[in-house]
Design a protein around this motif. Structure first.
Motif, PDB file in Angstrom:
ATOM      1  N   THR A 191      -1.669   1.621   9.053  1.00 39.06           N
ATOM      2  CA  THR A 191      -1.323   0.202   8.718  1.00 39.06           C
ATOM      3  C   THR A 191      -2.637  -0.568   8.553  1.00 39.06           C
ATOM      4  OG1 THR A 191      -1.383   0.006  11.256  1.00 39.06           O
ATOM      5  CG2 THR A 191       0.597   0.403  10.077  1.00 39.06           C
ATOM      6  N   ALA A 192      -3.798   0.150   8.685  1.00 39.50           N
ATOM      7  CA  ALA A 192      -5.093  -0.821   8.457  1.00 39.50           C
ATOM      8  C   ALA A 192      -5.182  -0.610   6.775  1.00 39.50           C
ATOM      9  CB  ALA A 192      -6.177  -0.287   8.937  1.00 39.50           C
ATOM     10  N   LEU A 193      -4.729  -1.659   6.098  1.00 41.50           N
ATOM     11  CA  LEU A 193      -4.538  -1.639   4.694  1.00 41.50           C
ATOM     12  C   LEU A 193      -5.531  -1.577   3.645  1.00 41.50           C
ATOM     13  CD1 LEU A 193      -1.749  -4.192   4.234  1.00 41.50           C
ATOM     14  CD2 LEU A 193      -1.410  -1.929   4.381  1.00 41.50           C
ATOM     15  N   GLY A 194      -5.696  -0.536   2.997  1.00 36.30           N
ATOM     16  CA  GLY A 194      -6.857  -0.453   1.827  1.00 36.30           C
ATOM     17  C   GLY A 194      -6.410  -0.850   0.490  1.00 36.30           C
ATOM     18  N   VAL A 195      -7.227  -0.260  -0.422  1.00 33.15           N
ATOM     19  CA  VAL A 195      -6.538  -0.514  -1.864  1.00 33.15           C
ATOM     20  C   VAL A 195      -6.646   1.052  -2.412  1.00 33.15           C
ATOM     21  CG1 VAL A 195      -7.431  -1.280  -3.991  1.00 33.15           C
ATOM     22  CG2 VAL A 195      -7.691  -2.886  -1.853  1.00 33.15           C
ATOM     23  N   PRO A 196      -5.717   1.378  -3.041  1.00 35.59           N
ATOM     24  CA  PRO A 196      -5.735   2.779  -3.811  1.00 35.59           C
ATOM     25  C   PRO A 196      -6.907   3.063  -4.469  1.00 35.59           C
ATOM     26  CG  PRO A 196      -3.687   1.968  -3.976  1.00 35.59           C
ATOM     27  CD  PRO A 196      -4.465   0.840  -3.280  1.00 35.59           C
ATOM     28  N   PRO A 197      -7.749   3.983  -4.340  1.00 33.46           N
ATOM     29  CA  PRO A 197      -7.018   5.369  -3.674  1.00 33.46           C
ATOM     30  C   PRO A 197      -7.102   5.502  -2.277  1.00 33.46           C
ATOM     31  CG  PRO A 197      -9.435   5.779  -4.391  1.00 33.46           C
ATOM     32  CD  PRO A 197      -9.007   4.371  -4.812  1.00 33.46           C
ATOM     33  N   GLU A 198      -7.545   4.429  -1.726  1.00 34.12           N
ATOM     34  CA  GLU A 198      -7.310   4.436  -0.167  1.00 34.12           C
ATOM     35  C   GLU A 198      -6.516   3.499   0.311  1.00 34.12           C
ATOM     36  OE1 GLU A 198      -8.621   7.100   1.554  1.00 34.12           O
ATOM     37  OE2 GLU A 198     -10.337   7.482   0.279  1.00 34.12           O
ATOM     38  N   PRO A 199      -5.161   3.721   0.441  1.00 33.63           N
ATOM     39  CA  PRO A 199      -4.298   2.743   0.603  1.00 33.63           C
ATOM     40  C   PRO A 199      -3.979   2.370   2.000  1.00 33.63           C
ATOM     41  CG  PRO A 199      -3.100   4.627   0.040  1.00 33.63           C
ATOM     42  CD  PRO A 199      -4.648   5.026  -0.139  1.00 33.63           C
ATOM     43  N   GLY A 200      -4.454   3.425   3.151  1.00 38.95           N
ATOM     44  CA  GLY A 200      -4.013   2.930   4.352  1.00 38.95           C
ATOM     45  C   GLY A 200      -5.056   3.796   5.293  1.00 38.95           C
ATOM     46  N   PHE A 201      -5.444   3.053   6.154  1.00 40.56           N
ATOM     47  CA  PHE A 201      -6.426   3.809   7.301  1.00 40.56           C
ATOM     48  C   PHE A 201      -5.725   3.823   8.660  1.00 40.56           C
ATOM     49  CE2 PHE A 201      -9.073   2.023   4.086  1.00 40.56           C
ATOM     50  CZ  PHE A 201      -9.989   3.289   3.391  1.00 40.56           C
TER      51      PHE A 201
ATOM     52  N   MET B 272       9.073  -2.977   6.882  1.00 36.77           N
ATOM     53  CA  MET B 272       9.907  -3.061   5.710  1.00 36.77           C
ATOM     54  C   MET B 272      10.119  -2.155   4.751  1.00 36.77           C
ATOM     55  SD  MET B 272       8.569  -7.092   5.163  1.00 36.77           S
ATOM     56  CE  MET B 272       9.360  -7.732   3.453  1.00 36.77           C
ATOM     57  N   PHE B 273       9.282  -1.290   4.335  1.00 41.45           N
ATOM     58  CA  PHE B 273       9.156  -0.441   3.310  1.00 41.45           C
ATOM     59  C   PHE B 273       9.019   1.010   3.644  1.00 41.45           C
ATOM     60  CE2 PHE B 273       7.683  -4.526   1.604  1.00 41.45           C
ATOM     61  CZ  PHE B 273       8.759  -4.682   0.722  1.00 41.45           C
ATOM     62  N   GLY B 274       8.923   1.108   4.997  1.00 43.14           N
ATOM     63  CA  GLY B 274       8.331   2.615   5.411  1.00 43.14           C
ATOM     64  C   GLY B 274       7.112   3.002   5.631  1.00 43.14           C
ATOM     65  N   PRO B 275       6.863   4.232   5.915  1.00 42.47           N
ATOM     66  CA  PRO B 275       5.383   4.132   6.173  1.00 42.47           C
ATOM     67  C   PRO B 275       4.489   4.308   5.217  1.00 42.47           C
ATOM     68  CG  PRO B 275       6.754   6.094   7.231  1.00 42.47           C
ATOM     69  CD  PRO B 275       7.665   5.086   6.221  1.00 42.47           C
ATOM     70  N   ILE B 276       3.212   3.831   5.532  1.00 37.79           N
ATOM     71  CA  ILE B 276       1.940   3.627   4.564  1.00 37.79           C
ATOM     72  C   ILE B 276       1.478   5.061   4.360  1.00 37.79           C
ATOM     73  CG2 ILE B 276       0.061   2.740   3.867  1.00 37.79           C
ATOM     74  CD1 ILE B 276       1.200  -0.052   5.458  1.00 37.79           C
ATOM     75  N   ARG B 277       1.414   5.627   3.228  1.00 45.67           N
ATOM     76  CA  ARG B 277       0.598   7.100   3.149  1.00 45.67           C
ATOM     77  C   ARG B 277      -0.952   6.690   3.127  1.00 45.67           C
ATOM     78  NH1 ARG B 277       4.525  10.662  -0.775  1.00 45.67           N
ATOM     79  NH2 ARG B 277       6.492  10.483   0.842  1.00 45.67           N
ATOM     80  N   PRO B 278      -1.548   7.609   3.759  1.00 45.15           N
ATOM     81  CA  PRO B 278      -3.094   7.612   3.702  1.00 45.15           C
ATOM     82  C   PRO B 278      -3.476   8.426   2.190  1.00 45.15           C
ATOM     83  CG  PRO B 278      -2.438   9.052   5.133  1.00 45.15           C
ATOM     84  CD  PRO B 278      -1.252   8.420   4.872  1.00 45.15           C
ATOM     85  N   SER B 279      -4.802   8.387   1.848  1.00 44.95           N
ATOM     86  CA  SER B 279      -5.123   8.995   0.831  1.00 44.95           C
ATOM     87  C   SER B 279      -4.973  10.532   1.224  1.00 44.95           C
ATOM     88  CB  SER B 279      -6.543   8.727   0.245  1.00 44.95           C
ATOM     89  OG  SER B 279      -7.407   9.087   0.941  1.00 44.95           O
TER      90      SER B 279
END
Length: 125
Positions: A5-15, A84-91
């Protein structure tokens, strides 16, 4: 529980972060003893208080001992987006670093299996 849930930006969307869970849940990890200077350096590297907050919690070791610890929990909207949208996936790259660290640190086979089952960003649902 482990969440990204630590948001990044693709290609690293979540930490990685640790998030409260309803019911029985767990997050395995490694305990380190840090000096004040080491903790300050870690916090600066991980962008505390912008990206993360330091939180105190009780943990149970593999030997059954309960100890006080501190960890970093993501700030921001990641947890809200996840609800709201489900799990955030890491790279895949980031997830493989976590898996390798867990193996090298001797975390349980059960936890390694859990990490192995996590989907990464871009993988089919």
């Amino acid at each position: 529980r482990l969440a990204f849930t630590a948001l990044g930006v693709p290609p690293e969307p979540g930490f990685a972060s640790i998030e409260p869970a309803h019911g029985l849940s767990e997050c395995h990890g490694v305990l380190y003893t840090l000096t004040f200077e080491q903790m300050a350096r870690l916090c600066a590297t991980e962008a505390v208080p912008v990206a993360y907050a330091v939180v105190s919690l009780k943990v149970r070791t593999y030997h059954g001992q309960s100890v006080g610890a501190a960890t970093l929990r993501a700030n921001g909207v990641g947890a809200l987006l996840e609800s709201m949208f489900g799990p955030i996936r890491p790279s895949e790259r980031y997830l493989n670093i976590i898996r390798a660290g867990a193996r090298e640190s001797g975390l349980s086979e059960e936890w390694l299996t859990h990490l192995g089952a996590l989907a990464h960003y871009g993988a089919p649902s």
